[in-house]
Enzyme design. Structure first.
Site, PDB file in Angstrom:
ATOM      1  N   HIS A 101      -7.246  -3.824  -1.338  1.00 35.80           N
ATOM      2  CA  HIS A 101      -6.627  -5.034  -1.882  1.00 35.80           C
ATOM      3  C   HIS A 101      -7.377  -5.467  -3.136  1.00 35.80           C
ATOM      4  O   HIS A 101      -7.157  -6.544  -3.654  1.00 35.80           O
ATOM      5  CB  HIS A 101      -6.679  -6.181  -0.876  1.00 35.80           C
ATOM      6  N   HIS A 120       0.821  -1.213   0.000  1.00 40.60           N
ATOM      7  CA  HIS A 120       0.000   0.000   0.000  1.00 40.60           C
ATOM      8  C   HIS A 120       0.854   1.261   0.000  1.00 40.60           C
ATOM      9  O   HIS A 120       0.392   2.329   0.373  1.00 40.60           O
ATOM     10  CB  HIS A 120      -0.907   0.014   1.231  1.00 40.60           C
TER      11      HIS A 120
END
Lengths: 213, 333
Positions: B219, B57
Site C-alpha cells: 500500500h 492489488h
C-alpha cells in the site's frame, strides 16, 4: 433522562453524523500513518447502522441497539476497525443484557466490556498508539465518576473528555500495533485515527444523553 | 486526481463486473457481498483455497481464481480488508467436503476479518485451516510490531498450494505445503512514487524528487527508511541484501526469482532489476530455476518494485510447473 433504547438509537445516529462530518479529518490522520481509509470506513459503517435502525425500527433495549450496531459494523466496515468496533458493541450488548434502561453502574459495565472486547480482538495495550489509548482512560474516568455518585450525563462526559485527552496523548507515541507500527519512530508526531474516532463516538454518547435529558 | 473511474465508491463493483465479463469462462462474480468464484465450484474431492484482501492489488486475488490456484477470492474496498459476511459465503461455496485453506496476508485487518470468518465457517461444520503469509523482510517481526507483512510471496504460495489442492492432496497436506512455501520465501519492496486511493483523492504519501522509500508494503506504507534516489543496480542491491541474508541463501540452493511491479513501473525497468538480482544470486552460487517478472501484486499506480526469492525443493518445483488456468497466470493447459 434515562439511558434507554431511544438514547442508544440517538447515540448511533449522532455518531454517524459526527463520523460523516469528520470523514476527511479521519482519513487524513490515517493517510499520515496508515492507509487512508479510516474516515471512509467509519462513515460507511455507521451510515449502514442508521439505515438498519431505520429499516427495522428502534429495538426495545439499549442492548439490542448495540447488537444491531455490532453486526452491521462487522459486515460493512472491514479493515481493522470493523472487527474492533464490532466486537466492542457486541460485548457492550452482552453487558447491557435485556435491561430496558441502563443505570450508572450498568453504563460503566457496558463501556468496560466494549474496551475489553477491543483488547481481546486487537491485543493492544495502553501506549501502543491505538484506540485503546482513548478507551482505557475513558473507562477509568467513567468508573471514577460513577463511584463518586455521578449521573449518566456526567459519567459519559467524563469518559468523552478522557478519551479526548487520551487521543491527544497518542501524538508523541510510537505505534506498536496495526499498520502504523511499520513506520516505527516516524509514527511519532501524529494522532492515532482510531483514538480520534473513539473520542467522536463517546462525545456523541454525551450529546445523545443530553438530548434525552 | 485523474483516474478512469465513474465514481470513487463504485470502483470495486464496476471493476469486478468487467472482470467477470472478460473472464466468464473461468470465473463467476458474486456482488453484494462481493466475491469471485471458480466457474466450476465446488470441485469434488478437492480442497478449497480461498484468499482475499483489499482491492487495488490486481491481478491479486481475483486474477488467480481458477484451476491450479484459488477456488475463491474475496476483494474488500480499495486497500481495506473484506468483511466476514463476504468471506464466509466464499468459504461455504468453495467447500466440496474436503475442507478449505484460507491464505491470509499478515495485515491486522485481514487477519481479524478472516479469523472471524473462519470461526463462523467452523460453526457451519466446515474444516478450515489458515496460513498467514509473512514474507516481507522490511518489517521486523517482534512483540512490538504487527509482525512481518504478507506481500508478493502470496502469489507464489497461492500457485503452489493451488497445485497441491488440484492434484487432490488433503487439507493437512495442502496446508503443510503452504506453510513450507511461507517458510522459504522472502520479499522486499521499494517505492519511487506514491499512488492515489480513489476515495482519498490525494496521494497516500509524498516523496521528494531525489528520495525513495525502501521496504514499502503493497500500500506504499513504509518499512525501513527513506534513502537517496540512485541507479537500478544499487536499488536492487539494497533490496536483495536483506532478502538473501534473512533467507540464508547458500551456494547450491535452487530458487525461484520473482520481480514484481507495483503498477506504475514499466516491464523494461523490472527486467533491469531482474538482471541484477539474478547476477547477485549467481555470485552466491544459487541456481535460479524458475522466474516470474511482471505486475502480479500491485499498489494501484504506485511506481516501484519488489524482489522475492523462494527457495525451491522438488515438490514445490513440480507444483509450480503443474497446469494452471486463471485470468492472470496460465500455463500447461
Amino acid at each position: 433522562m434515562a439511558l434507554d433504547a431511544a438514547w442508544a438509537d440517538k447515540w448511533m445516529r449522532l455518531s454517524a453524523a459526527a463520523l460523516s462530518e469528520n470523514r476527511q479529518r479521519l482519513t487524513t490522520l490515517d493517510r499520515e500513518i496508515g492507509d487512508a481509509d479510516h474516515g471512509e470506513n467509519m462513515e460507511r459503517g455507521f451510515s449502514a447502522v442508521v439505515e438498519k435502525l431505520e429499516a427495522d425500527g428502534v429495538p426495545e433495549t439499549p442492548g439490542a441497539v448495540f447488537k444491531t450496531t455490532a453486526m452491521t459494523l462487522m459486515s460493512k466496515v472491514g479493515g481493522a476497525a470493523g472487527p474492533l468496533y464490532g466486537t466492542a458493541f457486541l460485548r457492550a450488548s452482552t453487558a447491557a443484557g435485556t435491561a430496558p434502561v441502563l443505570g450508572p453502574a450498568e453504563l460503566v459495565a457496558v463501556l468496560a466490556a466494549a474496551r475489553d472486547g477491543i483488547v481481546a480482538r486487537g491485543k493492544a495495550e495502553p501506549g501502543d498508539k491505538t484506540m485503546i489509548d482513548a478507551w482505557t482512560p475513558a473507562v477509568d474516568a467513567a468508573a471514577t465518576a460513577e463511584s463518586a455518585g455521578s449521573g449518566p450525563v456526567e459519567i459519559l462526559t467524563a469518559a468523552a473528555n478522557a478519551a479526548e485527552a487520551g487521543l491527544a496523548g497518542t501524538e508523541p507515541l510510537v505505534a506498536r500495533k496495526g499498520r502504523a507500527s511499520y513506520l516505527g519512530e516516524r509514527s511519532a508526531g501524529h494522532l492515532d485515527p482510531g483514538a480520534a474516532s473513539t473520542a467522536l463516538i463517546l462525545h456523541a454518547a454525551v450529546s445523545a444523553a443530553e438530548a434525552a435529558a | 486526481m485523474k483516474k478512469l473511474i465513474n465514481n470513487p465508491r463504485s470502483v470495486v463493483a464496476e471493476s469486478l463486473e468487467g472482470f467477470g465479463l472478460a473472464h466468464h469462462e473461468l470465473v463467476q462474480i458474486h456482488l453484494d457481498p462481493d466475491y469471485v468464484l471458480r466457474r466450476d465450484v465446488p470441485v469434488e474431492g478437492r480442497v478449497g483455497l480461498v484468499s482475499g484482501g483489499g482491492s487495488g492489488h490486481e491481478p491479486l486475488h481475483g486474477g488467480y481464481v481458477g484451476r491450479g490456484m484459488l477456488t475463491a477470492a474475496v476483494p474488500g474496498p480499495v486497500f481495506t480488508s473484506p468483511t466476514p459476511d463476504q468471506i464466509l459465503p466464499a468459504i461455504v461455496k468453495s467447500d466440496s467436503g474436503s475442507g478449505v485453506l484460507l491464505v491470509v496476508k499478515n495485515y491486522t485487518g485481514d487477519v481479524l476479518n478472516f479469523e472471524t470468518a473462519a470461526e463462523l465457517a467452523a460453526v457451519e461444520g466446515i474444516d478450515v485451516r489458515t496460513v498467514v503469509v509473512n514474507d516481507d523482510v522490511a518489517v521486523e517481526d517482534s512483540l512490538y510490531t504487527a509482525g512481518r507483512r504478507g506481500v508478493a510471496g502470496t502469489v507464489l504460495l497461492e500457485r503452489i498450494a493451488g497445485g497441491a489442492a488440484d492434484r487432490g492432496d488433503d487439507l493437512g497436506k495442502v496446508a503443510e505445503i503452504a506453510e513450507r512455501v511461507n517458510a522459504n520465501v522472502r520479499s522486499m519492496g521499494v517505492a519511487l512514487a506514491p499512488c492515489t486511493v480513489p476515495h482519498a483523492g490525494e496521494p497516500s504519501f509524498t516523496l521528494a524528487e531525489d528520495e525513495i522509500e525502501m521496504g514499502v508494503g503493497i500500500h506504499g506504507e513504509p518499512g525501513r527508511h527513506r534513502v537517496a534516489m540512485t541507479n537500478a543496480d544499487s536499488i536492487t542491491d539494497q533490496l536483495m541484501e536483506p532478502v538473501l541474508s534473512d533467507l540464508g541463501v547458500a551456494s547450491g540452493d535452487r530458487v525461484l526469482l520473482f520481480v514484481n511491479g507495483m503498477g506504475g513501473t514499466p516491464l523494461s525497468e523490472l527486467y533491469i532489476v531482474y538482471r541484477r538480482a539474478a547476477k547477485i544470486l549467481e555470485e552466491r552460487g544459487a541456481r535460479v530455476e524458475r522466474s516470474l517478472v511482471g505486475n502480479y501484486i500491485t499498489a494501484l499506480e504506485m511506481e516501484g518494485a519488489s524482489v522475492t526469492v523462494l527457495r525451491l525443493d522438488d515438490e514445490m518445483t513440480e507444483l509450480w510447473d503443474s497446469p494452471v488456468n486463471t485470468p492472470a497466470l496460465r500455463w500447461g493447459v
